[in-house]
Scaffold this active site. Structure first.
Site, PDB file in Angstrom:
ATOM      1  N   LEU A  78       0.801  -1.227   0.000  1.00  0.00           N
ATOM      2  CA  LEU A  78       0.000   0.000   0.000  1.00  0.00           C
ATOM      3  C   LEU A  78       0.833   1.276   0.000  1.00  0.00           C
ATOM      4  O   LEU A  78       0.298   2.373   0.161  1.00  0.00           O
ATOM      5  CB  LEU A  78      -0.974  -0.016   1.185  1.00  0.00           C
ATOM      6  CG  LEU A  78      -1.922  -1.219   1.194  1.00  0.00           C
ATOM      7  CD1 LEU A  78      -2.792  -1.217   2.443  1.00  0.00           C
ATOM      8  CD2 LEU A  78      -2.768  -1.266  -0.062  1.00  0.00           C
ATOM      9  N   CYS A  79       2.141   1.150  -0.203  1.00  0.00           N
ATOM     10  CA  CYS A  79       3.003   2.339  -0.271  1.00  0.00           C
ATOM     11  C   CYS A  79       2.867   3.018  -1.630  1.00  0.00           C
ATOM     12  O   CYS A  79       2.706   2.363  -2.652  1.00  0.00           O
ATOM     13  CB  CYS A  79       4.470   1.951  -0.069  1.00  0.00           C
ATOM     14  SG  CYS A  79       4.901   1.663   1.634  1.00  0.00           S
ATOM     15  N   HIS A  80       2.988   4.330  -1.601  1.00  0.00           N
ATOM     16  CA  HIS A  80       2.991   5.103  -2.840  1.00  0.00           C
ATOM     17  C   HIS A  80       4.383   5.041  -3.474  1.00  0.00           C
ATOM     18  O   HIS A  80       5.384   4.964  -2.765  1.00  0.00           O
ATOM     19  CB  HIS A  80       2.644   6.569  -2.552  1.00  0.00           C
ATOM     20  CG  HIS A  80       1.249   6.745  -2.072  1.00  0.00           C
ATOM     21  ND1 HIS A  80       0.918   6.612  -0.751  1.00  0.00           N
ATOM     22  CD2 HIS A  80       0.108   7.023  -2.740  1.00  0.00           C
ATOM     23  CE1 HIS A  80      -0.386   6.814  -0.617  1.00  0.00           C
ATOM     24  NE2 HIS A  80      -0.904   7.061  -1.807  1.00  0.00           N
ATOM     25  N   MET A 114       8.865   4.697   5.182  1.00  0.00           N
ATOM     26  CA  MET A 114       8.955   3.295   4.761  1.00  0.00           C
ATOM     27  C   MET A 114      10.200   3.078   3.898  1.00  0.00           C
ATOM     28  O   MET A 114      10.870   2.048   4.023  1.00  0.00           O
ATOM     29  CB  MET A 114       7.699   2.862   4.005  1.00  0.00           C
ATOM     30  CG  MET A 114       6.449   2.836   4.881  1.00  0.00           C
ATOM     31  SD  MET A 114       6.630   1.907   6.423  1.00  0.00           S
ATOM     32  CE  MET A 114       6.983   0.279   5.817  1.00  0.00           C
ATOM     33  N   GLU A 115      10.538   4.041   3.061  1.00  0.00           N
ATOM     34  CA  GLU A 115      11.747   3.933   2.242  1.00  0.00           C
ATOM     35  C   GLU A 115      12.987   3.885   3.122  1.00  0.00           C
ATOM     36  O   GLU A 115      13.907   3.086   2.859  1.00  0.00           O
ATOM     37  CB  GLU A 115      11.813   5.099   1.253  1.00  0.00           C
ATOM     38  CG  GLU A 115      10.818   5.009   0.120  1.00  0.00           C
ATOM     39  CD  GLU A 115       9.363   5.289   0.491  1.00  0.00           C
ATOM     40  OE1 GLU A 115       8.492   5.053  -0.361  1.00  0.00           O
ATOM     41  OE2 GLU A 115       9.073   5.743   1.629  1.00  0.00           O
ATOM     42  N   ASP A 129      23.758 -11.677   4.761  1.00  0.00           N
ATOM     43  CA  ASP A 129      23.935 -12.622   3.658  1.00  0.00           C
ATOM     44  C   ASP A 129      25.403 -12.786   3.285  1.00  0.00           C
ATOM     45  O   ASP A 129      25.870 -13.910   3.058  1.00  0.00           O
ATOM     46  CB  ASP A 129      23.145 -12.146   2.444  1.00  0.00           C
ATOM     47  CG  ASP A 129      23.328 -13.085   1.256  1.00  0.00           C
ATOM     48  OD1 ASP A 129      23.029 -14.289   1.394  1.00  0.00           O
ATOM     49  OD2 ASP A 129      23.777 -12.610   0.194  1.00  0.00           O
TER      50      ASP A 129
END
Length: 167
Positions: A78-80, A114-115, A129
């Site tokens: 739901l992120c733009h 969020m980014e 990793d």
């Protein structure tokens, strides 16, 4: 008891929705997130001497974090999609691991937290990793948003040139 805020990503019928930000003005937005990874001393020594078989760990983690921040809307449903103006990944080694900080900037109608969180998380996972063959005791922790800011954009802003037009 304080009234709870309504969840903006849920409509009146309880269904997930993308928030409509079309009526919001463009604003300068910045978010800073950080996280940590615990590494054994021997692993830190291998990183410092560029002896990890997969390559330069911190350089690769920086690139991965930047790429991930740019792909946030593809990862979080739901992120733009945002036009990121800048993403910085800072990695600082300590005696027991490394701290990663991600700063994201944009001029948009919604924030970039969020980014920043995705950027820092993927940078940490990349370190994990790249070092998993030599360190079986790594712990990723404390991923958090430190700060988000918003300020008005100067009138006449041109999103494509990032400069104010002079008439």
């Amino acid at each position: 008891m304080e009234k709870m805020k309504r969840l903006t990503h849920i409509d009146s019928d309880g269904r997930a929705q993308m928030v409509d930000v079309s009526a919001k003005p463009l604003s300068r937005r910045r978010a800073v997130a950080r996280g940590k990874i615990r590494l054994q001393r021997e692993t830190l020594d291998l990183i410092a001497s560029d002896q990890i078989a997969k390559g330069n760990v911190f350089a690769t983690a920086r690139i991965a974090g930047i790429q991930a921040a740019k792909q946030t809307a593809q990862l979080i449903p739901l992120c733009h999609t945002l036009p990121l103006n800048q993403v910085n990944i800072d990695i600082v080694a300590s005696k027991d691991g490394a701290a990663v900080k991600c700063t994201a900037r944009t001029i948009a109608q919604t924030g970039v937290e969020m980014e920043a969180l995705v950027g820092v998380t993927v940078a940490l996972l990349t370190i994990y990793d790249m070092c998993k063959a030599v360190d079986k005791h790594m712990i990723v922790s404390d991923v958090q948003l430190l700060k988000k800011t918003k300020s008005a954009v100067v009138a006449g802003y041109d999103r494509h040139s990032e400069k104010t037009r002079r008439s």
